[in-house]
Design a protein around this motif. Structure first.
Motif, PDB file in Angstrom:
ATOM      1  N   HIS A 163       0.815  -1.210   0.000  1.00 30.57           N
ATOM      2  CA  HIS A 163       0.000   0.000   0.000  1.00 30.57           C
ATOM      3  C   HIS A 163       0.853   1.266   0.000  1.00 30.57           C
ATOM      4  O   HIS A 163       0.424   2.306  -0.512  1.00 30.57           O
ATOM      5  N   CYS A 164       2.040   1.211   0.554  1.00 31.30           N
ATOM      6  CA  CYS A 164       2.870   2.419   0.664  1.00 31.30           C
ATOM      7  C   CYS A 164       3.585   2.771  -0.635  1.00 31.30           C
ATOM      8  O   CYS A 164       4.241   3.807  -0.719  1.00 31.30           O
ATOM      9  N   LYS A 165       3.464   1.926  -1.657  1.00 34.50           N
ATOM     10  CA  LYS A 165       4.120   2.179  -2.928  1.00 34.50           C
ATOM     11  C   LYS A 165       3.082   2.128  -4.047  1.00 34.50           C
ATOM     12  O   LYS A 165       2.983   1.158  -4.799  1.00 34.50           O
ATOM     13  N   PRO A 166       2.253   3.197  -4.195  1.00 31.90           N
ATOM     14  CA  PRO A 166       1.126   3.123  -5.117  1.00 31.90           C
ATOM     15  C   PRO A 166       1.495   3.250  -6.588  1.00 31.90           C
ATOM     16  O   PRO A 166       0.830   2.674  -7.446  1.00 31.90           O
ATOM     17  N   LYS A 167       2.522   4.030  -6.904  1.00 28.28           N
ATOM     18  CA  LYS A 167       2.859   4.292  -8.304  1.00 28.28           C
ATOM     19  C   LYS A 167       4.351   4.559  -8.445  1.00 28.28           C
ATOM     20  O   LYS A 167       5.024   4.988  -7.519  1.00 28.28           O
ATOM     21  N   LYS A 168       4.843   4.330  -9.658  1.00 22.26           N
ATOM     22  CA  LYS A 168       6.163   4.796 -10.067  1.00 22.26           C
ATOM     23  C   LYS A 168       5.967   5.715 -11.267  1.00 22.26           C
ATOM     24  O   LYS A 168       4.987   5.612 -12.008  1.00 22.26           O
ATOM     25  N   THR A 169       6.939   6.597 -11.493  1.00 19.47           N
ATOM     26  CA  THR A 169       6.940   7.470 -12.652  1.00 19.47           C
ATOM     27  C   THR A 169       8.289   7.344 -13.350  1.00 19.47           C
ATOM     28  O   THR A 169       9.328   7.358 -12.691  1.00 19.47           O
ATOM     29  N   LEU A 170       8.282   7.237 -14.661  1.00 19.87           N
ATOM     30  CA  LEU A 170       9.520   7.191 -15.431  1.00 19.87           C
ATOM     31  C   LEU A 170       9.703   8.472 -16.245  1.00 19.87           C
ATOM     32  O   LEU A 170       8.733   9.013 -16.796  1.00 19.87           O
ATOM     33  N   ALA A 171      10.945   8.954 -16.310  1.00 15.19           N
ATOM     34  CA  ALA A 171      11.288  10.051 -17.216  1.00 15.19           C
ATOM     35  C   ALA A 171      11.064   9.599 -18.657  1.00 15.19           C
ATOM     36  O   ALA A 171      11.050   8.397 -18.945  1.00 15.19           O
ATOM     37  N   PRO A 172      10.921  10.527 -19.589  1.00 16.65           N
ATOM     38  CA  PRO A 172      10.483  10.152 -20.943  1.00 16.65           C
ATOM     39  C   PRO A 172      11.460   9.317 -21.747  1.00 16.65           C
ATOM     40  O   PRO A 172      11.051   8.575 -22.634  1.00 16.65           O
ATOM     41  N   PHE A 173      12.762   9.402 -21.437  1.00 18.43           N
ATOM     42  CA  PHE A 173      13.748   8.720 -22.274  1.00 18.43           C
ATOM     43  C   PHE A 173      14.537   7.688 -21.483  1.00 18.43           C
ATOM     44  O   PHE A 173      15.006   7.967 -20.371  1.00 18.43           O
ATOM     45  N   LEU A 174      14.681   6.519 -22.064  1.00 18.67           N
ATOM     46  CA  LEU A 174      15.662   5.539 -21.613  1.00 18.67           C
ATOM     47  C   LEU A 174      16.837   5.621 -22.589  1.00 18.67           C
ATOM     48  O   LEU A 174      16.632   5.714 -23.794  1.00 18.67           O
TER      49      LEU A 174
END
Length: 304
Positions: A163-174
């Motif tokens: 529950h404490c880790k609802p989402k991740k976000t990635l920067a646009p470029f790998l």
């Protein structure tokens, strides 16, 4: 890219087939010889991997871990400095770099965490460090959104994180490791990771200086009892430094831990609704490496 391959995951699944034409497309883009290009500023980006088969987050920076344990009035367990630790995190829905992260309530201790990540090819079970290094295809930047008050409950239960880790976000470029040039040192990213909170610099520590385990070691250890499927994301942990007065922090939790050490109480707030977080890595010449994560924290009664 769509005329070469449909999705990033498809490219990763068949990297030997697509890497050369993708590199050629990139070369032409850099030279300005591509037709019908659109300025980056006019595009709205999704995450380069909106879904991933697996996301493993490692505890790679001792300064961060030490402060976390200090808040729980515990000593840092030295075995964590001897072998990497992981938890398996959400990967079925990864936010794009400018998407709001939305929660249904504002009493959870919402925090940001700036992390560097790698994306792997297929990696066999019990891979050596050399094989782990060879399995690294791409490098990226992530915001590991964390709900700290919920995290305390899960710690106390001895089970989680969930529950404490609802989402991740990635920067646009790998990017491929070679794009980092001399800043890809011993399988670490030796560049400052800048975090801005409502426009003010909150931290800019170097991504390599205090990283306990390089990414080749993390990939190798993650494969100890399982094969890693192409497209697995492995996080290096919240970037942190011991030179905190100079370079600040990449998450609010650390600042609150320092508040306790200095003042005897937590004085820094968690994120508040409509706060903006921007995370970016730049080369010494100022050029961006992964593009920026630039998102706003929202609270609605129905969440998302």
């Amino acid at each position: 890219m769509s005329h070469i391959v449909g999705t990033m995951q498809e490219a990763i699944d068949s990297w030997s087939k697509y890497s050369a034409p993708l590199h050629e497309e990139y070369r032409r883009l850099q030279e300005g010889t591509l037709c019908a290009t659109v300025p980056i500023s006019e595009l709205r980006w999704r995450a380069p991997l909106p879904r991933a088969y697996q996301l493993l987050d490692g505890g790679g920076y001792r300064p961060h871990l030490e402060l976390g344990f200090s808040m729980r009035k515990q000593s840092f367990p030295e075995e964590m400095a001897e072998k990497p630790s992981f938890y398996q995190s959400v990967s079925d829905s990864i936010l794009g770099p400018t998407e709001d992260f939305i929660l249904g309530t504002d009493d959870l201790g919402t925090d940001f965490e700036a992390e560097l990540v790698v994306v792997t090819n297929d990696v066999k079970q019990m891979a050596t460090k050399v094989e782990g290094a060879n399995g690294i295809l791409l490098v990226g930047l992530m915001n590991d959104i964390s709900l700290r008050l919920t995290q305390r409950v899960e710690h106390a239960r001895g089970f989680g994180f969930y529950h404490c880790k609802p989402k991740k976000t990635l920067a646009p470029f790998l990017v491929t490791p070679d794009e980092l040039g001399e800043h890809w040192i011993n399988f670490k990213v030796s560049l400052p990771v800048e975090v801005r909170w409502n426009g003010e610099v909150f931290g800019c520590p170097d991504g390599a200086e205090h990283m306990m385990f390089d990414f080749a070691t993390l990939v190798s250890e993650a494969s100890r009892h399982r094969k890693l499927t192409a497209g697995t994301i492995i996080g290096g942990g919240t970037v942190a430094t011991y030179d905190r007065d100079t370079f600040g922090q990449c998450c609010i939790l650390e600042r609150r831990a320092l508040d306790i050490l200095e003042f005897g109480e937590e004085r820094t707030s968690w994120l508040k609704p409509d706060d903006r977080v921007r995370i970016e890595v730049r080369m010494p010449d100022g050029s961006t490496v992964f593009g920026a994560i630039d998102q706003v924290y929202r609270v609605t009664p129905w969440g998302r």
